[in-house]
Scaffold this motif. Structure first.
Motif, PDB file in Angstrom:
ATOM      1  N   ALA A 186      76.941  12.802  21.510  1.00 47.54           N
ATOM      2  CA  ALA A 186      78.400  12.919  21.574  1.00 47.54           C
ATOM      3  C   ALA A 186      78.797  14.125  22.410  1.00 47.54           C
ATOM      4  CB  ALA A 186      78.972  13.044  20.161  1.00 47.54           C
ATOM      5  N   SER A 187      77.824  14.977  22.670  1.00 46.57           N
ATOM      6  CA  SER A 187      78.072  16.197  23.443  1.00 46.57           C
ATOM      7  C   SER A 187      78.048  15.951  24.947  1.00 46.57           C
ATOM      8  CB  SER A 187      77.020  17.234  23.076  1.00 46.57           C
ATOM      9  OG  SER A 187      75.739  16.633  23.078  1.00 46.57           O
ATOM     10  N   GLY A 188      77.731  14.727  25.340  1.00 45.18           N
ATOM     11  CA  GLY A 188      77.836  14.441  26.765  1.00 45.18           C
ATOM     12  C   GLY A 188      76.576  13.917  27.428  1.00 45.18           C
ATOM     13  N   ASP A 189      76.742  13.426  28.629  1.00 44.21           N
ATOM     14  CA  ASP A 189      75.632  12.844  29.372  1.00 44.21           C
ATOM     15  C   ASP A 189      74.556  13.865  29.706  1.00 44.21           C
ATOM     16  OD1 ASP A 189      76.809  10.373  29.304  1.00 44.21           O
ATOM     17  OD2 ASP A 189      77.581  10.435  31.350  1.00 44.21           O
ATOM     18  N   ASN A 190      74.967  15.093  29.948  1.00 46.94           N
ATOM     19  CA  ASN A 190      73.975  16.126  30.243  1.00 46.94           C
ATOM     20  C   ASN A 190      72.944  16.202  29.138  1.00 46.94           C
ATOM     21  OD1 ASN A 190      74.917  16.959  32.668  1.00 46.94           O
ATOM     22  ND2 ASN A 190      75.770  18.909  31.959  1.00 46.94           N
ATOM     23  N   THR A 191      73.416  16.288  27.921  1.00 48.36           N
ATOM     24  CA  THR A 191      72.514  16.341  26.775  1.00 48.36           C
ATOM     25  C   THR A 191      71.603  15.126  26.769  1.00 48.36           C
ATOM     26  OG1 THR A 191      74.409  17.255  25.590  1.00 48.36           O
ATOM     27  CG2 THR A 191      72.454  16.751  24.299  1.00 48.36           C
ATOM     28  N   ALA A 192      72.187  13.958  27.026  1.00 44.93           N
ATOM     29  CA  ALA A 192      71.412  12.717  27.010  1.00 44.93           C
ATOM     30  C   ALA A 192      70.288  12.764  28.051  1.00 44.93           C
ATOM     31  CB  ALA A 192      72.328  11.532  27.264  1.00 44.93           C
ATOM     32  N   VAL A 193      70.598  13.311  29.203  1.00 48.36           N
ATOM     33  CA  VAL A 193      69.585  13.437  30.249  1.00 48.36           C
ATOM     34  C   VAL A 193      68.412  14.285  29.752  1.00 48.36           C
ATOM     35  CG1 VAL A 193      69.084  14.430  32.510  1.00 48.36           C
ATOM     36  CG2 VAL A 193      71.187  13.139  32.169  1.00 48.36           C
ATOM     37  N   GLY A 194      68.728  15.385  29.127  1.00 47.36           N
ATOM     38  CA  GLY A 194      67.692  16.265  28.595  1.00 47.36           C
ATOM     39  C   GLY A 194      66.880  15.583  27.506  1.00 47.36           C
ATOM     40  N   VAL A 195      67.573  14.878  26.631  1.00 43.71           N
ATOM     41  CA  VAL A 195      66.900  14.172  25.538  1.00 43.71           C
ATOM     42  C   VAL A 195      65.923  13.130  26.094  1.00 43.71           C
ATOM     43  CG1 VAL A 195      67.268  12.441  23.732  1.00 43.71           C
ATOM     44  CG2 VAL A 195      68.662  14.523  23.774  1.00 43.71           C
ATOM     45  N   MET A 196      66.399  12.334  27.045  1.00 42.91           N
ATOM     46  CA  MET A 196      65.541  11.285  27.600  1.00 42.91           C
ATOM     47  C   MET A 196      64.316  11.897  28.270  1.00 42.91           C
ATOM     48  SD  MET A 196      67.952   8.201  28.993  1.00 42.91           S
ATOM     49  CE  MET A 196      68.582   9.010  30.454  1.00 42.91           C
ATOM     50  N   ASP A 197      64.556  12.951  29.023  1.00 40.79           N
ATOM     51  CA  ASP A 197      63.465  13.564  29.759  1.00 40.79           C
ATOM     52  C   ASP A 197      62.380  14.072  28.811  1.00 40.79           C
ATOM     53  OD1 ASP A 197      62.812  14.404  32.619  1.00 40.79           O
ATOM     54  OD2 ASP A 197      62.452  16.268  31.508  1.00 40.79           O
ATOM     55  N   LYS A 198      62.829  14.768  27.788  1.00 40.37           N
ATOM     56  CA  LYS A 198      61.859  15.336  26.842  1.00 40.37           C
ATOM     57  C   LYS A 198      61.171  14.241  26.036  1.00 40.37           C
ATOM     58  CE  LYS A 198      61.126  19.377  26.230  1.00 40.37           C
ATOM     59  NZ  LYS A 198      60.119  20.121  27.030  1.00 40.37           N
ATOM     60  N   ALA A 199      61.915  13.245  25.634  1.00 41.56           N
ATOM     61  CA  ALA A 199      61.330  12.145  24.853  1.00 41.56           C
ATOM     62  C   ALA A 199      60.220  11.468  25.647  1.00 41.56           C
ATOM     63  CB  ALA A 199      62.412  11.134  24.476  1.00 41.56           C
ATOM     64  N   LYS A 200      60.465  11.273  26.929  1.00 42.84           N
ATOM     65  CA  LYS A 200      59.443  10.655  27.769  1.00 42.84           C
ATOM     66  C   LYS A 200      58.197  11.535  27.820  1.00 42.84           C
ATOM     67  CE  LYS A 200      62.340   9.951  31.200  1.00 42.84           C
ATOM     68  NZ  LYS A 200      62.844   9.638  32.554  1.00 42.84           N
ATOM     69  N   LYS A 201      58.413  12.833  27.823  1.00 39.22           N
ATOM     70  CA  LYS A 201      57.266  13.746  27.859  1.00 39.22           C
ATOM     71  C   LYS A 201      56.455  13.649  26.571  1.00 39.22           C
ATOM     72  CE  LYS A 201      58.519  16.615  31.615  1.00 39.22           C
ATOM     73  NZ  LYS A 201      59.804  17.217  31.986  1.00 39.22           N
ATOM     74  N   TYR A 202      57.117  13.222  25.495  1.00 42.12           N
ATOM     75  CA  TYR A 202      56.398  13.006  24.241  1.00 42.12           C
ATOM     76  C   TYR A 202      55.834  11.585  24.192  1.00 42.12           C
ATOM     77  CZ  TYR A 202      57.450  17.394  21.922  1.00 42.12           C
ATOM     78  OH  TYR A 202      57.467  18.713  21.561  1.00 42.12           O
ATOM     79  N   GLY A 203      55.891  10.922  25.325  1.00 43.28           N
ATOM     80  CA  GLY A 203      55.287   9.594  25.411  1.00 43.28           C
ATOM     81  C   GLY A 203      56.145   8.464  24.879  1.00 43.28           C
ATOM     82  N   MET A 204      57.377   8.753  24.604  1.00 45.20           N
ATOM     83  CA  MET A 204      58.239   7.691  24.074  1.00 45.20           C
ATOM     84  C   MET A 204      58.812   6.854  25.215  1.00 45.20           C
ATOM     85  SD  MET A 204      60.183   9.961  21.189  1.00 45.20           S
ATOM     86  CE  MET A 204      60.704   8.660  20.075  1.00 45.20           C
ATOM     87  N   LYS A 205      58.953   5.573  24.930  1.00 40.76           N
ATOM     88  CA  LYS A 205      59.580   4.675  25.899  1.00 40.76           C
ATOM     89  C   LYS A 205      61.062   4.544  25.539  1.00 40.76           C
ATOM     90  CE  LYS A 205      55.722   3.276  28.011  1.00 40.76           C
ATOM     91  NZ  LYS A 205      55.368   4.416  28.865  1.00 40.76           N
ATOM     92  N   ILE A 206      61.867   4.592  26.572  1.00 39.95           N
ATOM     93  CA  ILE A 206      63.310   4.424  26.353  1.00 39.95           C
ATOM     94  C   ILE A 206      63.754   3.112  26.984  1.00 39.95           C
ATOM     95  CG2 ILE A 206      65.583   5.381  26.904  1.00 39.95           C
ATOM     96  CD1 ILE A 206      64.195   8.144  26.768  1.00 39.95           C
TER      97      ILE A 206
END
Lengths: 342, 342
Positions: free
Chosen positions: B256-276
Motif C-alpha cells: 500500500a506504500s507504493g510501487d517502489n516498495t513493490a519493486v524492492g519486495v519482488m527483487d528481494k523475494a527473487k533473491k530468496y528463490g521465490m517465483k513471482i
DNA sequence: CTGAAAGCGCTTACAG
DNA sequence: CTGAAAGCGCTTACAG
C-alpha cells in the motif's frame, strides 16, 4: 485577519520601521536590547516580511529559474532534485528554484527566456537541454543575468556537462568488445528543424559512438540510426520496430536518448521473440533509479546526477555573487554501469 | 544595460504611465490608437513589467505553492506534472507553481506553512501527503488562503483523494479470490511519532484491506504488517527481509506504500528463490509509468494522476477566485491494473 | 479617454 | 545606535 506589516511591528515595539528592518536583515548597527525586543514581537505575532516588497526594494529575487522541456521527465526530476538537495546543503535558494517548462516548444522557450530576463523574475537561469540562439546568450550576458546550461555548451554562458563524447565512445567500445558487430544507435536532438531541435549533448554522444566504431574498423551504416524525438518508452518501441521494418537485423542497440527508450526497445524486442542480451544487447543512458529492476536489468551510462546538481547550483550561486570572472565550463565523467542487458 | 521600466515606455510613447499600465493589463478605457502606439513600443523594446512590483501593488502573487516531502519522488513528480499540464490547459498559473519540499521533516513543514501564509508568498497552497495540525488549517481558513490537501482530508480545507478505502479493499479482495491466504501488508504513515508521521490515506488503505479480509473470514495477523517510512525500493527489500526474519511465510504482499516498495519486495523475494507470482503475489500502489516494465510486470492500484491534477488545480483556481462557498472534498475512483505479479 | 497622485511594504543611504 | 525620508516599479481610484 488584517495582514501584518512592518509598521505594526515597529509600533508595538515602540521603534522605527528601520529598526525592525535591521533585525529582519540581521544588520548589526542596532543594540542588543532593541533587537531582542523586536525579535520577541516578531515571533509572538508570527510576522514575516512581504517577499515581493523585499524583492522590489532589493532588486534581488532570491530565486533561480530551472528551465526544461517538462518537469515530468524522470531524468529532469532527478536533476531538479539534485539541485534541490544542494540548496539544503548550501542553505541558499532553498525553495527558491522555480521550474519553467517549455512544453518542448521552441517558441515557448524563447518567450520564457525573455520573460525571465526582462521581467526580472529570477536571479539566474538554469536551462536543461535547451538550445537557445546566440541572441539570447548575448542578451543574458549583457544584462548580467547568469545563465547555466546543462547538456549544452556555448562560449558565453556557463555550462555543466558530462563528457558526452566519451560516454558514446564507452558504450560503443563495450559492445564491440563483447563481440557485437551490427550496433544500432537511437539518438535524439540531431536535427534542427524538428520540434525538439538540436542538442549539443546528443551530437557529442553520436560522435563518440562513431569514433569507437572507427577505431575498431567498423563502418557506421546510416540505416542503423534512428532519430528520437519524445524520449518516451513508447517511442523506444516504435523505433525498434522501425529497424525491423527496414529489414535490419542488429545484434546491439545503444540508446543514447536515454533509459526510457531502452526500456521500450527491450520490451518490443522480447515481443519479437528476441532474447536479451543474447540476440540483442541493449545499452541505455542516464541510469534511472529503476534501471536495475527492468527485465533484464539495464546496462547503461550513468550520469552522476548529484555531482551535476551541485556543480550547477554552485556555479549559479557564484555567478550571482559575482565571484566569477569568466564563464565556467564544467565537465563531469560519465560511468558505464554493467548489468545484464548487455 | 539599464533596466526598462514603465516610465521609459510612457516617455517614448508620449503618454502617462497609467496609459501604459492599462495596456499591460488589458483594460479597455483606452483608445485603440493610443493602445497600438504603446504596444508597438513595448514590443520593440521588449519591455515586461516587473513581477514583484505588480505583486506588491495588486496583492496577488499569481503563484501557487506545491508542498511535498520531496519533489524527487516519482509519484510526486507525476502529480506535479499533471498539475502543470493543467496549467497549460487552463492557461492559469502557467509557470506559477512553486515546489516547496519539507525534506520529510515535520518542523520544516510547519515553517513552510507559516512562511507562505505570513509572507504572502503564494495565492494558494497545494499540499501532498501533508498532515498539518488543526492550528494550521484554522490559520489558513482565517486568512482566506486556500489550502488543498492531496492524500489527506480535513473538514476545514479542500481535499482531493482517491477512495483509499476502496483501493485497499480491491487489492485484498483480488488476492483472496486468487486463492491467497497469507497476505502481508506493507504500509506507511500509520504511526504518529515517526519522522513521516501519520497519513490519512494510509490509514484508509489499511482499513479497506482489513475490511476485505474480514468479509472473507480471514483474520488479520498483526505480524503480517510491516511499517514503511521512506517509500524507497531499498526499504521494500528490507521490509521483505523482515518477514523472513520473523519466520513468516506469506503467499502475497500488498504494498500500500507504493510501487517502489513493490519493486524492492519482488527483487528481494527473487533473491530468496521465490517465483513471482507463484510463490508470492505482489500488488503495488500508484501505477508508475515503469510499472509494466518491471520483472514481472507489476499488478497495482492506479491513481488516476491526471484526474487528480486537474481536480486539484481547478479547486485551487476556484478557491482563489472566491467561487467556492464551502470546502470541496473530491473523491476519485482508483483502478486495479492487473499484470503479472499477482 | 487621459493623466496626476497616492500607495503597496519594504530597505537604504543619511543625518543626528 | 536610532529614525525620517526617499524610492523600488508598478496599479488604482479619481478628477478632468
Amino acid at each position: 485577519m488584517k495582514k501584518l506589516v512592518i509598521k505594526d511591528i515597529a509600533r508595538r515595539a515602540g521603534v522605527s520601521e528601520s529598526a525592525v528592518s535591521k533585525v529582519i536583515n540581521n544588520y548589526d548597527d542596532i543594540s542588543e536590547k532593541t533587537k531582542e525586543k523586536i525579535q520577541k514581537i516578531i515571533e509572538k505575532l508570527n510576522y514575516r516580511p512581504s517577499k515581493s516588497a523585499q524583492i522590489l526594494r532589493k532588486g534581488k529575487t532570491n530565486t533561480i529559474a530551472f528551465m526544461s522541456g517538462r518537469i515530468a521527465s524522470h531524468f529532469t526530476v532527478e536533476i531538479l532534485s539534485a539541485i534541490e538537495r544542494n540548496t539544503f546543503i548550501t542553505g541558499k535558494y532553498v525553495h527558491g528554484i522555480i521550474p519553467y517548462s517549455t512544453n518542448y516548444e521552441k517558441e515557448k522557450m524563447y518567450e520564457i527566456f525573455d520573460k525571465i530576463l526582462y521581467g526580472r523574475e529570477t536571479d539566474a537561469v538554469i536551462a536543461l537541454a535547451m538550445n537557445p540562439d546566440l541572441k539570447i546568450i548575448t542578451k543574458y550576458k549583457k544584462a548580467k543575468v547568469p545563465l547555466i546550461l546543462i547538456e549544452n555548451d556555448m562560449k558565453d554562458a556557463h555550462s555543466v556537462n558530462i563528457d558526452n563524447h566519451k560516454a558514446g565512445f564507452m558504450a560503443a567500445e563495450y559492445l564491440i568488445k563483447k563481440g557485437r558487430k551490427k550496433i544500432g544507435l537511437i539518438c535524439g536532438g540531431l536535427q534542427e528543424g524538428t520540434r525538439f531541435g538540436y542538442s549539443y549533448a546528443a551530437e557529442q554522444r553520436k560522435a563518440g559512438f562513431e569514433a569507437a566504431l572507427k577505431k575498431y574498423g567498423i563502418k557506421f551504416d546510416n540505416r542503423y540510426l534512428e532519430l528520437c524525438e519524445h524520449y518516451t518508452i513508447e517511442e523506444g518501441m516504435e523505433l525498434f520496430e522501425n529497424f525491423i521494418k527496414k529489414g535490419i537485423k542488429l545484434d546491439a542497440i545503444f540508446c543514447a536518448s536515454g533509459d526510457n527508450t531502452a526500456v521500450g526497445v527491450m520490451d518490443k524486442a522480447k515481443k519479437y521473440g528476441m532474447k536479451i542480451p543474447n540476440d540483442l544487447a541493449v545499452v541505455g543512458f542516464d541510469d534511472l533509479m529503476y534501471a536495475a529492476f527492468f527485465n533484464p536489468p539495464l546496462t547503461t551510462i550513468r550520469q552522476p546526477i548529484d555531482k551535476i546538481g551541485s556543480a550547477v547550483l554552485n556555479t549559479a550561486i557564484e555567478a550571482i555573487d559575482k565571484k566569477l570572472k569568466s564563464f565556467k565550463h564544467i565537465i563531469i565523467e560519465p560511468e558505464l554501469i554493467i548489468r545484464s542487458s548487455a
